[in-house]
Write a protein that holds these residues in place. Structure first.
Motif, PDB file in Angstrom:
ATOM      1  N   HIS A 175       0.842  -1.191   0.000  1.00  0.00           N
ATOM      2  CA  HIS A 175       0.000   0.000   0.000  1.00  0.00           C
ATOM      3  C   HIS A 175       0.877   1.241   0.000  1.00  0.00           C
ATOM      4  O   HIS A 175       2.041   1.197   0.424  1.00  0.00           O
ATOM      5  CB  HIS A 175      -0.947   0.008   1.203  1.00  0.00           C
ATOM      6  N   VAL A 176       0.299   2.335  -0.486  1.00  0.00           N
ATOM      7  CA  VAL A 176       0.963   3.631  -0.511  1.00  0.00           C
ATOM      8  C   VAL A 176      -0.032   4.655   0.019  1.00  0.00           C
ATOM      9  O   VAL A 176      -1.171   4.698  -0.440  1.00  0.00           O
ATOM     10  CB  VAL A 176       1.397   4.017  -1.951  1.00  0.00           C
ATOM     11  N   VAL A 177       0.413   5.455   0.975  1.00  0.00           N
ATOM     12  CA  VAL A 177      -0.438   6.501   1.534  1.00  0.00           C
ATOM     13  C   VAL A 177      -0.011   7.830   0.916  1.00  0.00           C
ATOM     14  O   VAL A 177       1.150   8.228   1.029  1.00  0.00           O
ATOM     15  CB  VAL A 177      -0.319   6.555   3.069  1.00  0.00           C
ATOM     16  N   ALA A 178      -0.954   8.496   0.248  1.00  0.00           N
ATOM     17  CA  ALA A 178      -0.664   9.788  -0.388  1.00  0.00           C
ATOM     18  C   ALA A 178      -0.800  10.910   0.636  1.00  0.00           C
ATOM     19  O   ALA A 178      -1.436  10.759   1.678  1.00  0.00           O
ATOM     20  CB  ALA A 178      -1.628  10.024  -1.550  1.00  0.00           C
ATOM     21  N   SER A 179      -0.219  12.041   0.317  1.00  0.00           N
ATOM     22  CA  SER A 179      -0.267  13.190   1.225  1.00  0.00           C
ATOM     23  C   SER A 179      -1.680  13.738   1.404  1.00  0.00           C
ATOM     24  O   SER A 179      -1.970  14.387   2.400  1.00  0.00           O
ATOM     25  CB  SER A 179       0.661  14.299   0.721  1.00  0.00           C
ATOM     26  N   ASN A 180      -2.570  13.453   0.467  1.00  0.00           N
ATOM     27  CA  ASN A 180      -3.955  13.935   0.582  1.00  0.00           C
ATOM     28  C   ASN A 180      -4.845  12.962   1.356  1.00  0.00           C
ATOM     29  O   ASN A 180      -6.042  13.178   1.481  1.00  0.00           O
ATOM     30  CB  ASN A 180      -4.550  14.208  -0.800  1.00  0.00           C
ATOM     31  N   GLY A 181      -4.268  11.860   1.862  1.00  0.00           N
ATOM     32  CA  GLY A 181      -5.019  10.917   2.677  1.00  0.00           C
ATOM     33  C   GLY A 181      -5.502   9.683   1.943  1.00  0.00           C
ATOM     34  O   GLY A 181      -5.895   8.707   2.573  1.00  0.00           O
ATOM     35  N   PHE A 182      -5.508   9.703   0.628  1.00  0.00           N
ATOM     36  CA  PHE A 182      -5.927   8.529  -0.126  1.00  0.00           C
ATOM     37  C   PHE A 182      -4.891   7.418   0.028  1.00  0.00           C
ATOM     38  O   PHE A 182      -3.704   7.669   0.197  1.00  0.00           O
ATOM     39  CB  PHE A 182      -6.091   8.857  -1.612  1.00  0.00           C
ATOM     40  N   VAL A 183      -5.369   6.177  -0.044  1.00  0.00           N
ATOM     41  CA  VAL A 183      -4.503   5.017   0.065  1.00  0.00           C
ATOM     42  C   VAL A 183      -4.630   4.206  -1.214  1.00  0.00           C
ATOM     43  O   VAL A 183      -5.745   3.925  -1.657  1.00  0.00           O
ATOM     44  CB  VAL A 183      -4.885   4.143   1.285  1.00  0.00           C
ATOM     45  N   THR A 184      -3.501   3.848  -1.803  1.00  0.00           N
ATOM     46  CA  THR A 184      -3.491   2.952  -2.960  1.00  0.00           C
ATOM     47  C   THR A 184      -3.095   1.572  -2.467  1.00  0.00           C
ATOM     48  O   THR A 184      -2.027   1.391  -1.902  1.00  0.00           O
ATOM     49  CB  THR A 184      -2.504   3.419  -4.041  1.00  0.00           C
ATOM     50  N   VAL A 185      -3.998   0.612  -2.638  1.00  0.00           N
ATOM     51  CA  VAL A 185      -3.737  -0.770  -2.232  1.00  0.00           C
ATOM     52  C   VAL A 185      -3.401  -1.559  -3.493  1.00  0.00           C
ATOM     53  O   VAL A 185      -4.116  -1.484  -4.479  1.00  0.00           O
ATOM     54  CB  VAL A 185      -4.963  -1.377  -1.511  1.00  0.00           C
ATOM     55  N   GLN A 186      -2.290  -2.302  -3.430  1.00  0.00           N
ATOM     56  CA  GLN A 186      -1.798  -3.011  -4.606  1.00  0.00           C
ATOM     57  C   GLN A 186      -1.739  -4.507  -4.333  1.00  0.00           C
ATOM     58  O   GLN A 186      -1.249  -4.934  -3.295  1.00  0.00           O
ATOM     59  CB  GLN A 186      -0.407  -2.516  -4.976  1.00  0.00           C
ATOM     60  N   MET A 187      -2.259  -5.286  -5.283  1.00  0.00           N
ATOM     61  CA  MET A 187      -2.159  -6.743  -5.246  1.00  0.00           C
ATOM     62  C   MET A 187      -1.241  -7.169  -6.371  1.00  0.00           C
ATOM     63  O   MET A 187      -1.507  -6.910  -7.540  1.00  0.00           O
ATOM     64  CB  MET A 187      -3.521  -7.406  -5.427  1.00  0.00           C
ATOM     65  N   HIS A 188      -0.139  -7.800  -6.031  1.00  0.00           N
ATOM     66  CA  HIS A 188       0.858  -8.230  -7.005  1.00  0.00           C
ATOM     67  C   HIS A 188       0.585  -9.661  -7.439  1.00  0.00           C
ATOM     68  O   HIS A 188       0.240 -10.507  -6.620  1.00  0.00           O
ATOM     69  CB  HIS A 188       2.263  -8.117  -6.418  1.00  0.00           C
ATOM     70  N   ALA A 189       0.741  -9.920  -8.718  1.00  0.00           N
ATOM     71  CA  ALA A 189       0.501 -11.265  -9.256  1.00  0.00           C
ATOM     72  C   ALA A 189       1.729 -12.124  -9.148  1.00  0.00           C
ATOM     73  O   ALA A 189       2.798 -11.706  -8.965  1.00  0.00           O
ATOM     74  CB  ALA A 189       0.097 -11.166 -10.713  1.00  0.00           C
TER      75      ALA A 189
END
Length: 68
Positions: free
Chosen positions: A54-68
Motif C-alpha cells: 500500500h501507498v499513503v498519499a499526502s492527501n489521505g488517499f490510500v493505494t492498495v496493490q495486489m501483485h501477481a
C-alpha cells in the motif's frame, strides 16, 4: 468505512491497484484488510496469499496493490 470500488482497478499486467478514500477512524491496516476481503469475494480465496502493498498519499488517499 473506507470507500472504494473493487470492480474499478488499475492494472499494469503485474498488479492491480485500488484507490481508497479512508473513512473516519480507519487505519491503513484496516483499509488493506477490507480491500483484500473484497478481492477474495471477487477473485477467490487464493488472492489472500498474494503479495499486497500500500501507498499513503499526502492527501489521505490510500493505494492498495495486489501483485501477481
Amino acid at each position: 468505512m473506507a470507500q472504494f470500488n473493487i470492480d474499478s482497478s488499475l492494472s499494469n499486467g503485474k498488479r492491480l491497484d485500488w484507490l481508497v478514500l479512508p473513512g473516519s477512524g480507519d487505519t491503513v491496516d484496516s483499509i488493506v484488510i477490507e480491500v483484500r476481503r473484497a478481492a477474495m469475494k471477487k477473485f477467490g480465496d487464493g488472492v489472500w496469499f498474494n503479495r499486497w502493498t500500500h501507498v499513503v498519499a499526502s492527501n489521505g488517499f490510500v493505494t492498495v496493490q495486489m501483485h501477481a
